[in-house]
Motif scaffolding. Structure first.
Motif, PDB file in Angstrom:
ATOM      1  N   SER A   1     -13.434 -36.069 -13.189  1.00 48.34           N
ATOM      2  CA  SER A   1     -13.198 -34.746 -12.047  1.00 48.34           C
ATOM      3  C   SER A   1     -13.793 -35.215 -10.800  1.00 48.34           C
ATOM      4  O   SER A   1     -14.412 -35.764 -10.435  1.00 48.34           O
ATOM      5  CB  SER A   1     -14.449 -34.042 -12.625  1.00 48.34           C
ATOM      6  OG  SER A   1     -14.100 -33.659 -14.487  1.00 48.34           O
ATOM      7  N   ARG A   2     -13.283 -34.112  -9.978  1.00 45.96           N
ATOM      8  CA  ARG A   2     -13.852 -34.261  -8.207  1.00 45.96           C
ATOM      9  C   ARG A   2     -14.145 -33.687  -7.386  1.00 45.96           C
ATOM     10  O   ARG A   2     -14.850 -33.333  -6.663  1.00 45.96           O
ATOM     11  CB  ARG A   2     -12.191 -34.369  -7.380  1.00 45.96           C
ATOM     12  CG  ARG A   2     -11.101 -35.789  -7.823  1.00 45.96           C
ATOM     13  CD  ARG A   2     -11.646 -37.241  -7.912  1.00 45.96           C
ATOM     14  NE  ARG A   2     -12.078 -37.029  -6.636  1.00 45.96           N
ATOM     15  CZ  ARG A   2     -13.776 -38.281  -6.037  1.00 45.96           C
ATOM     16  NH1 ARG A   2     -13.687 -38.891  -7.167  1.00 45.96           N
ATOM     17  NH2 ARG A   2     -14.070 -38.371  -4.935  1.00 45.96           N
ATOM     18  N   THR A   3     -14.861 -32.313  -8.542  1.00 43.14           N
ATOM     19  CA  THR A   3     -15.831 -31.814  -7.898  1.00 43.14           C
ATOM     20  C   THR A   3     -16.874 -30.990  -9.278  1.00 43.14           C
ATOM     21  O   THR A   3     -16.456 -31.602 -10.400  1.00 43.14           O
ATOM     22  CB  THR A   3     -14.903 -30.505  -7.705  1.00 43.14           C
ATOM     23  OG1 THR A   3     -14.361 -29.495  -9.053  1.00 43.14           O
ATOM     24  CG2 THR A   3     -14.164 -30.183  -6.957  1.00 43.14           C
ATOM     25  N   LEU A   4     -18.029 -30.982  -8.967  1.00 41.94           N
ATOM     26  CA  LEU A   4     -18.844 -29.917  -9.584  1.00 41.94           C
ATOM     27  C   LEU A   4     -19.075 -28.859 -10.206  1.00 41.94           C
ATOM     28  O   LEU A   4     -18.979 -28.834 -11.449  1.00 41.94           O
ATOM     29  CB  LEU A   4     -20.593 -29.600  -9.265  1.00 41.94           C
ATOM     30  CG  LEU A   4     -20.848 -31.248  -8.275  1.00 41.94           C
ATOM     31  CD1 LEU A   4     -22.087 -31.032  -7.042  1.00 41.94           C
ATOM     32  CD2 LEU A   4     -21.711 -31.718  -9.604  1.00 41.94           C
ATOM     33  N   ALA A   5     -18.065 -28.124 -10.022  1.00 39.45           N
ATOM     34  CA  ALA A   5     -16.833 -26.522 -10.232  1.00 39.45           C
ATOM     35  C   ALA A   5     -16.193 -27.633 -11.636  1.00 39.45           C
ATOM     36  O   ALA A   5     -16.332 -26.944 -12.561  1.00 39.45           O
ATOM     37  CB  ALA A   5     -16.039 -25.808  -9.546  1.00 39.45           C
ATOM     38  N   GLN A   6     -15.552 -28.597 -11.135  1.00 40.94           N
ATOM     39  CA  GLN A   6     -14.676 -29.207 -12.594  1.00 40.94           C
ATOM     40  C   GLN A   6     -15.697 -30.003 -13.665  1.00 40.94           C
ATOM     41  O   GLN A   6     -15.592 -29.583 -14.898  1.00 40.94           O
ATOM     42  CB  GLN A   6     -13.507 -29.981 -12.367  1.00 40.94           C
ATOM     43  CG  GLN A   6     -12.752 -30.476 -11.093  1.00 40.94           C
ATOM     44  CD  GLN A   6     -11.276 -31.196 -11.331  1.00 40.94           C
ATOM     45  OE1 GLN A   6     -11.946 -31.982 -10.646  1.00 40.94           O
ATOM     46  NE2 GLN A   6     -10.669 -30.324 -10.361  1.00 40.94           N
ATOM     47  N   VAL A   7     -16.820 -30.144 -13.661  1.00 40.64           N
ATOM     48  CA  VAL A   7     -17.334 -30.455 -14.232  1.00 40.64           C
ATOM     49  C   VAL A   7     -17.813 -29.365 -15.007  1.00 40.64           C
ATOM     50  O   VAL A   7     -17.960 -29.103 -15.945  1.00 40.64           O
ATOM     51  CB  VAL A   7     -18.921 -31.839 -13.969  1.00 40.64           C
ATOM     52  CG1 VAL A   7     -19.816 -32.134 -14.941  1.00 40.64           C
ATOM     53  CG2 VAL A   7     -18.062 -32.733 -12.881  1.00 40.64           C
ATOM     54  N   HIS A   8     -18.463 -28.627 -14.772  1.00 39.03           N
ATOM     55  CA  HIS A   8     -18.931 -27.259 -15.026  1.00 39.03           C
ATOM     56  C   HIS A   8     -18.306 -26.482 -16.129  1.00 39.03           C
ATOM     57  O   HIS A   8     -17.961 -26.477 -16.775  1.00 39.03           O
ATOM     58  CB  HIS A   8     -19.163 -25.881 -14.111  1.00 39.03           C
ATOM     59  CG  HIS A   8     -19.311 -24.734 -14.750  1.00 39.03           C
ATOM     60  ND1 HIS A   8     -19.007 -23.653 -14.774  1.00 39.03           N
ATOM     61  CD2 HIS A   8     -20.607 -24.325 -15.205  1.00 39.03           C
ATOM     62  CE1 HIS A   8     -19.045 -22.720 -14.846  1.00 39.03           C
ATOM     63  NE2 HIS A   8     -20.655 -22.262 -15.541  1.00 39.03           N
TER      64      HIS A   8
END
Length: 85
Positions: free
Chosen positions: A68-75
């Motif tokens: 993942s490259r963003t926190l939104a992707q982790v979420h």
């Protein structure tokens, strides 16, 4: 694992970041690359995975989190959504 899932929506996820990791992150920053986040480091990512597993009551796919490259992707991963490879 508690399974309370307070992070089901992005606002709850951002609250978790603030309360547990001491990071003030906006919705716009959640969609930005990790490299652009102030005070972000890889230890935060490991702690975040642990916190999300406790909150959701399920295992988070660590290999996918590392891609993942963003926190939104982790979420999205934490809540069973597919993210771009």
């Amino acid at each position: 694992m508690s399974g309370s899932d307070r992070t089901a929506d992005l606002a709850g996820f951002l609250d978790l970041l603030r309360e547990e990791l001491g990071l003030e992150v906006t919705v716009q920053q959640a969609a930005a690359d990790f490299d652009t986040l102030p005070a972000w480091d890889s230890v935060h990512l490991l702690r975040l995975v642990m916190l999300l597993e406790q909150d959701t009551g399920r295992r988070i796919p660590v290999a996918a989190v590392l891609r993942s490259r963003t926190l939104a992707q982790v979420h999205a991963l934490a809540h069973g959504e597919r993210t771009p490879a």
